[in-house]
Write a protein that holds these residues in place. Structure first.
Motif, mmCIF file in Angstrom:
data_model
loop_
_atom_site.group_PDB
_atom_site.id
_atom_site.type_symbol
_atom_site.label_atom_id
_atom_site.label_comp_id
_atom_site.label_asym_id
_atom_site.label_seq_id
_atom_site.Cartn_x
_atom_site.Cartn_y
_atom_site.Cartn_z
ATOM 1 N N UNK A 190 0.827 -1.210 0.000
ATOM 2 C CA UNK A 190 0.000 0.000 0.000
ATOM 3 C C UNK A 190 0.861 1.261 0.000
ATOM 4 N N UNK A 191 0.307 2.336 -0.554
ATOM 5 C CA UNK A 191 1.018 3.610 -0.592
ATOM 6 C C UNK A 191 1.369 4.084 0.821
ATOM 7 N N UNK A 192 0.419 3.930 1.731
ATOM 8 C CA UNK A 192 0.593 4.432 3.096
ATOM 9 C C UNK A 192 1.683 3.678 3.848
ATOM 10 N N UNK A 193 1.635 2.353 3.828
ATOM 11 C CA UNK A 193 2.628 1.574 4.568
ATOM 12 C C UNK A 193 4.004 1.721 3.923
ATOM 13 N N UNK A 194 4.066 1.798 2.602
ATOM 14 C CA UNK A 194 5.349 2.069 1.952
ATOM 15 C C UNK A 194 5.940 3.377 2.466
ATOM 16 N N UNK A 195 5.104 4.413 2.506
ATOM 17 C CA UNK A 195 5.563 5.736 2.940
ATOM 18 C C UNK A 195 5.954 5.727 4.406
ATOM 19 N N UNK A 196 5.160 5.060 5.232
ATOM 20 C CA UNK A 196 5.445 4.980 6.657
ATOM 21 C C UNK A 196 6.779 4.268 6.904
ATOM 22 N N UNK A 197 7.009 3.168 6.226
ATOM 23 C CA UNK A 197 8.244 2.413 6.441
ATOM 24 C C UNK A 197 9.461 3.199 5.975
ATOM 25 N N UNK A 198 9.323 3.928 4.876
ATOM 26 C CA UNK A 198 10.438 4.759 4.405
ATOM 27 C C UNK A 198 10.772 5.836 5.437
ATOM 28 N N UNK A 199 9.746 6.427 6.020
ATOM 29 C CA UNK A 199 9.963 7.472 7.032
ATOM 30 C C UNK A 199 10.598 6.874 8.286
ATOM 31 N N UNK A 200 10.090 5.721 8.729
ATOM 32 C CA UNK A 200 10.643 5.080 9.929
ATOM 33 C C UNK A 200 12.081 4.625 9.702
ATOM 34 N N UNK A 201 12.359 4.110 8.511
ATOM 35 C CA UNK A 201 13.720 3.660 8.215
ATOM 36 C C UNK A 201 14.711 4.818 8.231
ATOM 37 N N UNK A 202 14.295 5.972 7.720
ATOM 38 C CA UNK A 202 15.203 7.111 7.581
ATOM 39 C C UNK A 202 15.259 7.981 8.824
ATOM 40 N N UNK A 203 14.107 8.188 9.476
ATOM 41 C CA UNK A 203 14.040 9.177 10.550
ATOM 42 C C UNK A 203 13.348 8.671 11.813
ATOM 43 N N UNK A 204 13.155 7.344 11.912
ATOM 44 C CA UNK A 204 12.420 6.789 13.038
ATOM 45 C C UNK A 204 13.020 7.095 14.392
ATOM 46 N N UNK A 205 14.335 7.293 14.444
ATOM 47 C CA UNK A 205 15.007 7.527 15.722
ATOM 48 C C UNK A 205 15.409 8.987 15.932
ATOM 49 N N UNK A 206 15.145 9.839 14.945
ATOM 50 C CA UNK A 206 15.600 11.227 15.056
ATOM 51 C C UNK A 206 14.475 12.250 14.993
ATOM 52 N N UNK A 207 13.335 11.893 14.423
ATOM 53 C CA UNK A 207 12.192 12.804 14.367
ATOM 54 C C UNK A 207 11.109 12.331 15.328
ATOM 55 N N UNK A 208 10.397 13.254 15.938
ATOM 56 C CA UNK A 208 9.279 12.859 16.782
ATOM 57 C C UNK A 208 8.174 12.280 15.905
ATOM 58 N N UNK A 209 7.302 11.503 16.504
ATOM 59 C CA UNK A 209 6.329 10.729 15.744
ATOM 60 C C UNK A 209 5.353 11.607 14.963
ATOM 61 N N UNK A 210 4.863 12.691 15.559
ATOM 62 C CA UNK A 210 3.916 13.534 14.839
ATOM 63 C C UNK A 210 4.567 14.211 13.642
ATOM 64 N N UNK A 211 5.823 14.586 13.768
ATOM 65 C CA UNK A 211 6.537 15.138 12.621
ATOM 66 C C UNK A 211 6.693 14.073 11.541
#
Length: 272
Positions: A190-211
């Motif tokens: 899905x578009x959403x889970x693809x996008x979510x995983x890309x964000x978590x992979x790149x910034x999951x530990x450095x950006x807050x969740x709402x950002x």
């Protein structure tokens, strides 16, 4: 009166990050519900991303509604005192306020309500995160063209006793907005889970969740568009994800200082 907002971030220094339950439905008994091709890719990628953030992940595939409710009840009845939070992901067909299990639809509220502070006190004051990849209707977004100049962009725990509202500290991230359908690539997911995983992979530990969820919405809105040269009603459609939050602090998934949250250290899923 003491200012209880002086701790801006959630306490994420418990022994364990917490459990992540993924309910992945691909097949359905209702002949009108199509096979959800590509959802295995969503589940695989999401599970991997969540493990990297320290979650202990368990995937359940093609469950009926009764087993789903049983697992949810068991999870809400557990002692989460040593955990930072909990995360529950639902990958399925859906309609407004309902999600389909293998046998029938169940209300979204039945997944949320067991984790209020009243019903799950060991998670009171802690983040309860829900990821829902499902349609919320049948409308298809045609999108809108905009013209603008191009811009470049790179991708504590307090022991004071106080009361909190029962629905506090929830975050519900949905693949689409009420009334609209949700798109899925049958190969990539899905578009959403693809996008979510890309964000978590790149910034999951450095950006807050709402950002992160803001940039997930941007990824879904900008990077994807449906294509169907044989059906104009399905061609050139867009999508926007949405996030409903009652979080009361900023939520980061920074690395823990030790390895106590490894899968082998938590027996939650043993003998299940």
């Amino acid at each position: 009166m003491a200012d209880r907002s002086r701790n801006p971030e959630y306490n994420m220094s418990h022994k364990h990050r917490g459990i992540a339950l993924i309910f992945n439905n691909e097949h359905f008994e209702d002949p009108h519900l199509k096979l959800r091709k590509g959802t295995h890719k969503d589940s695989e990628n999401l599970g991997r991303a969540l493990k990297q953030l320290g979650f202990q992940v368990k995937e359940y595939t093609d469950l009926c509604s009764e087993p789903i409710m049983k697992i949810i009840k068991e999870a809400s009845g557990r002692d989460h005192s040593d955990c930072d939070c909990i995360l529950i992901a639902i990958l399925s067909h859906g309609k407004l306020n309902y999600i389909h299990a293998k046998d029938k639809a169940y209300p979204v509220e039945s997944i949320l309500s067991p984790f209020t502070a009243e019903r799950c006190p060991s998670l009171a004051g802690k983040p309860k995160l829900f990821i829902i990849q499902a349609c919320q209707g049948v409308l298809r977004d045609p999108g809108c063209h905009i013209n603008r100049p191009e811009s470049s962009e790179r991708d504590n725990e307090s022991f004071i006793s106080y009361r909190i509202p029962l629905p506090a500290d929830f975050l519900i991230a949905s693949s689409t907005i009420p009334g609209y359908c949700s798109w899925r690539n049958t190969v990539e997911g899905s578009w959403f889970i693809q996008s979510l995983c890309k964000e978590l992979d790149s910034f999951g530990k450095t950006r807050d969740v709402l950002t992160q969820m803001t940039f997930v919405a941007q990824r879904v809105a900008v990077n994807y568009e449906s294509f169907d040269e044989f059906n104009p009603r399905l061609d050139g459609r867009k999508q926007i994800s949405s996030t409903m939050s009652t979080l009361t602090r900023i939520l980061f998934f920074r690395d823990k200082n030790d390895t106590s949250n490894d899968d082998t250290s938590n027996d939650y899923f043993k003998n299940k």
